[in-house]
Design a protein around this motif. Structure first.
Motif, short mmCIF file in Angstrom:
data_model
loop_
_atom_site.label_atom_id
_atom_site.label_comp_id
_atom_site.label_asym_id
_atom_site.label_seq_id
_atom_site.Cartn_x
_atom_site.Cartn_y
_atom_site.Cartn_z
N ALA A 1 0.99 -0.92 -0.09
CA ALA A 1 0.03 0.52 0.17
C ALA A 1 0.75 1.37 -0.02
N LYS B 1 -1.34 -10.33 1.40
CA LYS B 1 -1.66 -8.56 1.84
C LYS B 1 -0.66 -8.22 2.82
N THR C 1 -7.96 8.52 1.41
CA THR C 1 -6.31 8.14 0.60
C THR C 1 -5.52 9.09 0.29
#
Length: 216
Positions: free
Chosen positions: A34, A194, A88
């Motif tokens: 990420a 993840k 975000t």
């Protein structure tokens, strides 16, 4: 007070700092990918800036411009894509703040005016999601999945609820990953996880029954 030289910060661009952060700091402190997407978004607009040129107004402009950007994850039609979410943008600005802190504390680059992010208002994020299906909705969902002509759908729903595995983790499972004796699903491929760390997921009786119902 003591004189703080800004010479290094003047000749160091954000591109230089981002490369050092990506190579020397992030791999030891971040999991998953990420942070890489957030760093790419920052670099797209700030790479050419010297560190002393990244001022609160520059950070504020970055915030406002990003809030007007289309969300590139919407693949169907970018002209109809939603805007990038405030959450975000906030996470990207938080990463920028972290990178500038690392520059000062880890890489010895003094920022005479301090961290510019600290003086900038961050986007307000929405409330955390707490919506859950009620009993009637859950029954309807199960019934529809069981009526589906796709034999994988109903077991997939059961496994998702019983194991809390993510979609990519569920879809990557193979029979060789299932340990029936110990009732475990083994997630071994870090590229499909993840956290990028292999782990074993316990399988409940309902999860085992769902697996046994699958066509082989």
């Amino acid at each position: 007070g003591a004189f703080v030289s800004g010479a290094t910060a003047e000749k160091t661009t954000f591109a230089d700092l981002a490369k050092d952060f990506e190579k020397d700091f992030a791999p030891h402190h971040y999991r998953g990918k990420a942070w890489k997407f957030k760093l790419a978004a920052l670099r797209a607009r700030l790479d050419s800036y010297g560190l002393v040129a990244i001022t609160p107004p520059v950070v504020a402009k970055y915030r406002d411009d990003r809030l007007r950007d289309s969300d590139l994850r919407y693949k169907k039609d970018l002209t109809k894509a939603p805007r990038v979410s405030p959450a975000t943008v906030k996470s990207e600005i938080d990463l920028l703040s972290k990178i500038l802190d690392v520059a000062q504390k880890e890489f010895g680059i003094a920022l005479p005016a301090g961290n510019p992010v600290l003086g900038v208002r961050k986007p307000k994020t929405g409330k955390a999601r707490d919506r859950r299906l009620n009993a009637e909705e859950w029954t309807r969902l199960v019934d529809e999945c069981q009526r589906s002509q796709n034999p994988w759908l109903s077991p997939a729903l059961t496994l998702a609820v019983e194991t809390a595995m993510r979609q990519g983790e569920l879809l990557s499972l193979e029979w060789q990953n299932i340990d029936k004796k110990r009732r475990l699903a083994l997630l071994l491929n870090p590229k499909l996880i993840k956290t990028e760390e292999p782990r074993a997921v316990p399988l409940s009786s309902a999860a085992m029954a769902a697996l046994e119902s699958l066509p082989k």
